[in-house]
Scaffold this motif. Structure first.
Motif, PDB file in Angstrom:
ATOM      1  N   VAL A 207       0.917  -1.105  -0.068  1.00 51.65           N
ATOM      2  CA  VAL A 207      -0.181  -0.406   0.340  1.00 51.65           C
ATOM      3  C   VAL A 207       0.560   1.460  -0.519  1.00 51.65           C
ATOM      4  CG1 VAL A 207      -1.287   1.587   1.466  1.00 51.65           C
ATOM      5  CG2 VAL A 207      -1.954  -0.920   0.841  1.00 51.65           C
ATOM      6  N   VAL A 208       1.913   1.578  -0.120  1.00 49.31           N
ATOM      7  CA  VAL A 208       2.762   2.289   0.983  1.00 49.31           C
ATOM      8  C   VAL A 208       3.351   2.699  -0.123  1.00 49.31           C
ATOM      9  CG1 VAL A 208       4.822   3.430   2.456  1.00 49.31           C
ATOM     10  CG2 VAL A 208       3.518   2.122   3.650  1.00 49.31           C
ATOM     11  N   ALA A 209       4.207   1.317  -1.020  1.00 48.24           N
ATOM     12  CA  ALA A 209       4.526   1.403  -2.435  1.00 48.24           C
ATOM     13  C   ALA A 209       3.746   2.838  -3.408  1.00 48.24           C
ATOM     14  CB  ALA A 209       4.865   0.316  -2.611  1.00 48.24           C
ATOM     15  N   ASP A 210       2.332   2.035  -3.157  1.00 46.49           N
ATOM     16  CA  ASP A 210       1.247   2.824  -4.569  1.00 46.49           C
ATOM     17  C   ASP A 210       0.300   3.441  -4.054  1.00 46.49           C
ATOM     18  OD1 ASP A 210      -0.005   3.503  -6.836  1.00 46.49           O
ATOM     19  OD2 ASP A 210      -0.542   1.892  -7.040  1.00 46.49           O
ATOM     20  N   ARG A 211       0.899   4.506  -2.728  1.00 51.81           N
ATOM     21  CA  ARG A 211      -0.434   4.944  -1.680  1.00 51.81           C
ATOM     22  C   ARG A 211      -1.181   5.708  -2.543  1.00 51.81           C
ATOM     23  NH1 ARG A 211       0.417   8.731   4.204  1.00 51.81           N
ATOM     24  NH2 ARG A 211      -1.700   9.145   3.781  1.00 51.81           N
ATOM     25  N   ASP A 212      -1.174   6.577  -3.971  1.00 51.97           N
ATOM     26  CA  ASP A 212      -2.208   6.647  -4.744  1.00 51.97           C
ATOM     27  C   ASP A 212      -3.135   6.387  -5.067  1.00 51.97           C
ATOM     28  OD1 ASP A 212      -0.659   9.792  -3.852  1.00 51.97           O
ATOM     29  OD2 ASP A 212       0.195   9.377  -6.158  1.00 51.97           O
ATOM     30  N   GLY A 213      -2.931   4.838  -5.878  1.00 48.54           N
ATOM     31  CA  GLY A 213      -3.381   4.005  -6.268  1.00 48.54           C
ATOM     32  C   GLY A 213      -4.471   3.250  -5.236  1.00 48.54           C
ATOM     33  N   ALA A 214      -3.476   3.459  -4.096  1.00 48.24           N
ATOM     34  CA  ALA A 214      -4.636   3.116  -2.858  1.00 48.24           C
ATOM     35  C   ALA A 214      -5.476   3.816  -1.986  1.00 48.24           C
ATOM     36  CB  ALA A 214      -3.557   2.097  -1.754  1.00 48.24           C
ATOM     37  N   ARG A 215      -5.705   5.362  -2.213  1.00 55.08           N
ATOM     38  CA  ARG A 215      -5.854   5.987  -1.594  1.00 55.08           C
ATOM     39  C   ARG A 215      -7.800   6.242  -3.139  1.00 55.08           C
ATOM     40  NH1 ARG A 215      -3.432   9.689  -2.040  1.00 55.08           N
ATOM     41  NH2 ARG A 215      -3.061  10.432  -0.195  1.00 55.08           N
ATOM     42  N   ARG A 216      -7.307   5.877  -4.652  1.00 50.57           N
ATOM     43  CA  ARG A 216      -8.162   6.206  -5.957  1.00 50.57           C
ATOM     44  C   ARG A 216      -9.034   4.129  -5.087  1.00 50.57           C
ATOM     45  NH1 ARG A 216      -3.538   7.987  -8.931  1.00 50.57           N
ATOM     46  NH2 ARG A 216      -3.729   5.527  -9.602  1.00 50.57           N
ATOM     47  N   LEU A 217      -9.044   3.130  -4.521  1.00 47.38           N
ATOM     48  CA  LEU A 217      -9.211   2.359  -5.268  1.00 47.38           C
ATOM     49  C   LEU A 217     -10.457   2.630  -3.880  1.00 47.38           C
ATOM     50  CD1 LEU A 217      -8.146  -1.217  -5.238  1.00 47.38           C
ATOM     51  CD2 LEU A 217      -9.064  -0.705  -3.088  1.00 47.38           C
TER      52      LEU A 217
END
Length: 415
Positions: A207-217
């Protein structure tokens, strides 16, 4: 009794033509098993005409043809143990033979009734069933209607899905305790947004490695029901977690557990929707659903059948395993307990229906509190008593009456 008293012969060795010449009533009592079936053929005078066996399913059709071809009126009686006896029951009914069911408990209780020996085996069980049937303790085995059969199948599947969901929930909870203990404090495991995040990313490091993608999800899945502050709090917890780092295999485990839990919850919702659609044209279930909810009404219909087939409310409660039993002798007065016969799912859903009644301070809650005080603080007898009252009331509701909580206690509110 001689040692050869219970010797069986192959069904092809039975003199079926001689049996057909017997005048009067004939009973064939069948002890069903996985493959080795045993049956007693008895006349109305309690005389054994044949004690035979056959291999199921290879020879079941031939046996049914011989039984149905008897000239004398014949009745079949079978123990409803599992599903092994269902094919022979079905084909006997299709052939026009009246089929009766004999509870296994009655057979076990009568083990030494006729020969004074406590042993019980296949041949003797079939003999005992035949005798008990002639004494009138069996009951007709009627095929449930199509709606009840469908509800039974759906209720079983729903139970499987919920069991799998509960196991996945427990395992995922344990996984999070090790690898992301802060996550359930921000979003509970009942939230689809957290489960989608875990099924996609797995451990907090991903999640930390793709914080923006996790936020969008999270924003897409949670929608307007998920506050932006909680999204950021969850993402922050992934960066500051005290979790044990995940190996690739452990990360895969977490993703699979979250996916399993999501899939089972979706399957439950889809099945509940099918149940709701199926109940639309059933007036008795619709009336009960108004009182206890659609799924509870569906479970009652699946487990007990149409309430209009029961002669009274007491018979309906007895079928649900809420009939009272007592064991007293001399000066000893035993405690009243319910029999717990019949489908356990019926009692489970009634239990939750009673808990819902007790959520508001109505007549049921006041009666419950008074009984708990009388019973010295014990709550279980009060809940069980309310279950009995509710199930009896639901019999009347199934006849078309409107459910009124006050009438559970013999009064109606003053106008």
């Amino acid at each position: 009794m001689g040692k050869r008293t219970w010797k069986t012969i192959d069904f092809q060795q039975v003199d079926w033509s001689a049996v057909s010449e017997q005048a009067g009533r004939l009973v064939v009592a069948i002890d069903a098993a996985k493959h080795d079936f045993v049956a007693t053929l008895m006349d109305g005078d309690r005389a054994v005409q044949a004690l035979f066996r056959w291999r199921h399913p290879q020879h079941t059709r031939a046996v049914v043809e011989r039984i149905a071809g008897l000239d004398a009126p014949v009745e079949a009686v079978i123990e409803p143990t599992g599903t092994y006896g269902d094919p022979v029951r079905h084909h006997l009914q299709q052939a026009g033979v009246a089929v009766y069911r004999m509870p296994a408990k009655r057979v076990a209780d009568a083990a030494e009734l006729y020969d004074g020996v406590a042993s019980l085996h296949d041949a003797k069980s079939s003999y005992v069933m035949a005798r008990l049937h002639l004494e009138g303790v069996s009951r007709r085995w009627l095929q449930p209607d199509e709606v009840s059969q469908a509800l039974q199948a759906w209720s079983k599947r729903l139970g499987w899905y919920r069991d799998r969901a509960q196991r996945a929930h427990s395992r995922l909870e344990a996984w999070l305790a090790r690898h992301w203990p802060e996550a359930p404090l921000v979003l509970g495991l009942d939230r689809a947004s957290l489960l989608e995040l875990l099924s996609t990313y797995g451990p907090p490091s991903a999640v930390v490695a793709d914080r923006d993608g996790a936020r969008r999800l999270l924003t897409r899945v949670g929608g307007r029901f998920l506050e932006a502050e909680k999204v950021e709090a969850l993402l922050d917890s992934a960066a500051t977690t005290i979790a044990v780092p995940c190996l690739d295999a452990q990360a895969e485990e977490g993703r699979e557990l979250a996916s399993e839990l999501l899939a089972m919850r979706r399957a439950c919702r889809a099945l509940e929707h099918r149940v709701h659609e199926a109940l639309g044209d059933e007036p008795d279930v619709a009336c009960q659903a108004a009182a206890i909810g659609r799924m509870s009404a569906a479970v009652l219909r699946a487990g007990l059948g149409d309430p209009r087939q029961y002669p009274n409310a007491g018979a309906y409660a007895k079928a649900g395993g809420l009939h009272l039993r007592e064991r007293s002798s001399g000066k000893h007065v035993g405690q009243l307990r319910i029999t717990k016969r019949g489908p356990g799912a019926v009692r489970q859903y009634l239990y939750f229906a009673v808990l819902r009644l007790l959520r508001h301070e109505g007549p049921a809650w006041r009666w419950y509190r008074a009984k708990v005080v009388r019973d010295g603080g014990r709550t279980k007898p009060a809940i069980t008593a309310l279950m009995r009252k509710l199930l009896k009331a639901l019999w009347y509701v199934g006849q078309g009456e409107v459910f009124d909580e006050h009438r559970l206690f013999g009064h109606t509110p003053a106008n």
